[in-house]
Structures are given as structure tokens and as C-alpha cells.
Design a protein around this motif. Structure first.
Motif, PDB file in Angstrom:
ATOM      1  N   GLN A 106       0.824  -1.204   0.000  1.00  0.00           N
ATOM      2  CA  GLN A 106       0.000   0.000   0.000  1.00  0.00           C
ATOM      3  C   GLN A 106       0.863   1.261   0.000  1.00  0.00           C
ATOM      4  O   GLN A 106       0.550   2.233  -0.689  1.00  0.00           O
ATOM      5  CB  GLN A 106      -0.935   0.016   1.204  1.00  0.00           C
ATOM      6  N   ILE A 107       1.937   1.253   0.779  1.00  0.00           N
ATOM      7  CA  ILE A 107       2.833   2.410   0.800  1.00  0.00           C
ATOM      8  C   ILE A 107       3.471   2.595  -0.575  1.00  0.00           C
ATOM      9  O   ILE A 107       3.576   3.718  -1.074  1.00  0.00           O
ATOM     10  CB  ILE A 107       3.897   2.273   1.913  1.00  0.00           C
ATOM     11  N   ASP A 108       3.862   1.490  -1.219  1.00  0.00           N
ATOM     12  CA  ASP A 108       4.420   1.567  -2.575  1.00  0.00           C
ATOM     13  C   ASP A 108       3.394   2.134  -3.550  1.00  0.00           C
ATOM     14  O   ASP A 108       3.735   2.967  -4.398  1.00  0.00           O
ATOM     15  CB  ASP A 108       4.893   0.189  -3.048  1.00  0.00           C
ATOM     16  N   GLU A 109       2.129   1.696  -3.437  1.00  0.00           N
ATOM     17  CA  GLU A 109       1.071   2.224  -4.309  1.00  0.00           C
ATOM     18  C   GLU A 109       0.918   3.729  -4.102  1.00  0.00           C
ATOM     19  O   GLU A 109       0.744   4.484  -5.058  1.00  0.00           O
ATOM     20  CB  GLU A 109      -0.259   1.527  -4.022  1.00  0.00           C
ATOM     21  N   TRP A 110       0.970   4.153  -2.863  1.00  0.00           N
ATOM     22  CA  TRP A 110       0.864   5.584  -2.541  1.00  0.00           C
ATOM     23  C   TRP A 110       2.029   6.356  -3.168  1.00  0.00           C
ATOM     24  O   TRP A 110       1.827   7.383  -3.811  1.00  0.00           O
ATOM     25  CB  TRP A 110       0.846   5.737  -1.019  1.00  0.00           C
ATOM     26  N   CYS A 111       3.237   5.853  -2.997  1.00  0.00           N
ATOM     27  CA  CYS A 111       4.410   6.543  -3.548  1.00  0.00           C
ATOM     28  C   CYS A 111       4.383   6.578  -5.071  1.00  0.00           C
ATOM     29  O   CYS A 111       4.833   7.549  -5.682  1.00  0.00           O
ATOM     30  CB  CYS A 111       5.699   5.875  -3.060  1.00  0.00           C
ATOM     31  N   ASN A 112       3.855   5.523  -5.701  1.00  0.00           N
ATOM     32  CA  ASN A 112       3.806   5.451  -7.161  1.00  0.00           C
ATOM     33  C   ASN A 112       2.627   6.196  -7.774  1.00  0.00           C
ATOM     34  O   ASN A 112       2.619   6.458  -8.972  1.00  0.00           O
ATOM     35  CB  ASN A 112       3.793   3.988  -7.618  1.00  0.00           C
ATOM     36  N   ASN A 113       1.634   6.497  -6.985  1.00  0.00           N
ATOM     37  CA  ASN A 113       0.465   7.244  -7.463  1.00  0.00           C
ATOM     38  C   ASN A 113       0.171   8.336  -6.440  1.00  0.00           C
ATOM     39  O   ASN A 113      -0.919   8.418  -5.885  1.00  0.00           O
ATOM     40  CB  ASN A 113      -0.729   6.307  -7.642  1.00  0.00           C
ATOM     41  N   PHE A 114       1.174   9.146  -6.171  1.00  0.00           N
ATOM     42  CA  PHE A 114       1.157  10.097  -5.066  1.00  0.00           C
ATOM     43  C   PHE A 114       0.003  11.086  -5.141  1.00  0.00           C
ATOM     44  O   PHE A 114      -0.531  11.489  -4.124  1.00  0.00           O
ATOM     45  CB  PHE A 114       2.500  10.827  -5.018  1.00  0.00           C
ATOM     46  N   VAL A 115      -0.405  11.456  -6.333  1.00  0.00           N
ATOM     47  CA  VAL A 115      -1.465  12.449  -6.498  1.00  0.00           C
ATOM     48  C   VAL A 115      -2.831  11.873  -6.143  1.00  0.00           C
ATOM     49  O   VAL A 115      -3.620  12.509  -5.438  1.00  0.00           O
ATOM     50  CB  VAL A 115      -1.502  12.988  -7.947  1.00  0.00           C
ATOM     51  N   HIS A 116      -3.111  10.669  -6.606  1.00  0.00           N
ATOM     52  CA  HIS A 116      -4.483  10.166  -6.538  1.00  0.00           C
ATOM     53  C   HIS A 116      -4.733   9.021  -5.560  1.00  0.00           C
ATOM     54  O   HIS A 116      -5.885   8.699  -5.278  1.00  0.00           O
ATOM     55  CB  HIS A 116      -4.951   9.741  -7.932  1.00  0.00           C
ATOM     56  N   PHE A 117      -3.672   8.402  -5.033  1.00  0.00           N
ATOM     57  CA  PHE A 117      -3.890   7.289  -4.108  1.00  0.00           C
ATOM     58  C   PHE A 117      -4.441   7.810  -2.784  1.00  0.00           C
ATOM     59  O   PHE A 117      -3.982   8.810  -2.249  1.00  0.00           O
ATOM     60  CB  PHE A 117      -2.584   6.536  -3.832  1.00  0.00           C
TER      61      PHE A 117
END
Length: 167
Positions: free
Chosen positions: A92-103
């Protein structure tokens, strides 16, 4: 409510944490001195979260008019809020970092939503206040968003582009 020291390894957004009363008074003293030196009106906007609100309460006791702005609340980390970073799944943290604007974490808000909230409040207050200074006690995420909006910057698309400190 969690203690600020114990919260240092936690994901803190809208989780209310206790702040040492001495630190609150110190910040209130700095604000009062700044207002006096710059001959500003004793008017202040504060977040509803205790780490901002309690400074407003101290200043209100000193004659300031403090208005609570719900829009000032820190970013909502939803289900992550108040958890230790180790408790949040790395994926989840990786998803946030990779989609920082919209996650957005479950039940939380994205960085874009925080920016929208900050921009909406700034547009409203600037229309109302015109050329008058606006003093606010807020949180790092909201302040960073407001500073970037004021500078005409876009929402950062990568976590590494997010400003870390607020002076």
C-alpha cells in the motif's frame, strides 16, 4: 488521544495527539509577538485538531479572535491514521508513492483532495479578505499544499517531490 512523543513513529494525519502545553504556549508567544511587531489584527484561523486548536484557545484568552476552519484539518490518512508505519502493508505504501497524487488509503483522502480542499479555502478567504493578511495555525501537509498552490505549482506526482519541512 496519543502523546506527541509516542506518535513519532506513527502515520499521523487527523489523529488527535497531545502536545506539551509548554510547546503550545511557546508557539502562542511567537505568534503574539509576530502580530504585535507587524501590527496585524488579532484574528486567527485554526484547525479543529487539538494540536492547532489549543494554540488558538491560548490566543483567544489573550484577546485574539480565533475561527475554526474544518478545511484546515491535516490530510486524512483514513485506515492508516494512528497506525505505526510498520503496520501498514508495504504494498500500500508503494502504491501511494507510485500514485502520489491520486492514491488514498481506505476511508482517507488523496493528496489531490487535500490540494482541492486547501485551494477552495484559499480562494474563499482571499475573496473575502482581499488585501488583508490572514493568519493561520495549521498542519504541515495543509501548509505545504497551500505554499505550492500560492507558488503556482502542481500537485507533486512523486513522493520524493513533496516538501519535508515547514518553516
Amino acid at each position: 488521544m496519543r502523546d506527541a512523543i509516542a506518535a513519532s513513529s506513527l502515520c499521523i494525519g487527523q489523529t488527535d495527539i497531545k502536545v506539551d502545553r509548554r510547546k503550545l504556549k511557546c508557539l502562542a508567544n511567537k505568534i503574539e509577538r509576530f502580530v504585535r511587531l507587524n501590527q496585524l489584527p488579532k484574528m486567527m484561523w485554526v484547525s479543529p485538531l487539538h494540536r492547532s486548536l489549543k494554540v488558538g484557545v491560548i490566543l483567544a484568552q489573550r484577546g485574539f479572535k480565533c475561527t475554526i476552519a474544518p478545511e484546515f484539518a491535516e490530510i486524512n490518512f483514513g485506515d492508516w491514521d494512528g497506525k505505526s508505519w510498520e503496520q501498514i502493508e508495504k504494498q500500500q505504501i508503494d502504491e501511494w508513492c507510485n500514485n502520489f497524487v491520486h492514491f488514498a488509503p481506505d476511508n482517507g483522502e488523496s493528496l489531490q483532495q487535500l490540494f482541492n480542499r486547501a485551494e477552495s479555502w484559499l480562494d474563499k478567504i482571499l475573496a473575502e479578505q482581499k488585501d488583508h493578511p490572514v493568519l493561520a495555525i495549521d498542519h504541515a501537509g495543509w501548509i505545504n499544499a497551500a505554499k505550492m498552490i500560492a507558488a503556482g505549482q502542481e500537485v507533486p506526482n512523486l513522493a520524493i517531490k513533496w516538501s519535508r519541512s515547514v518553516a
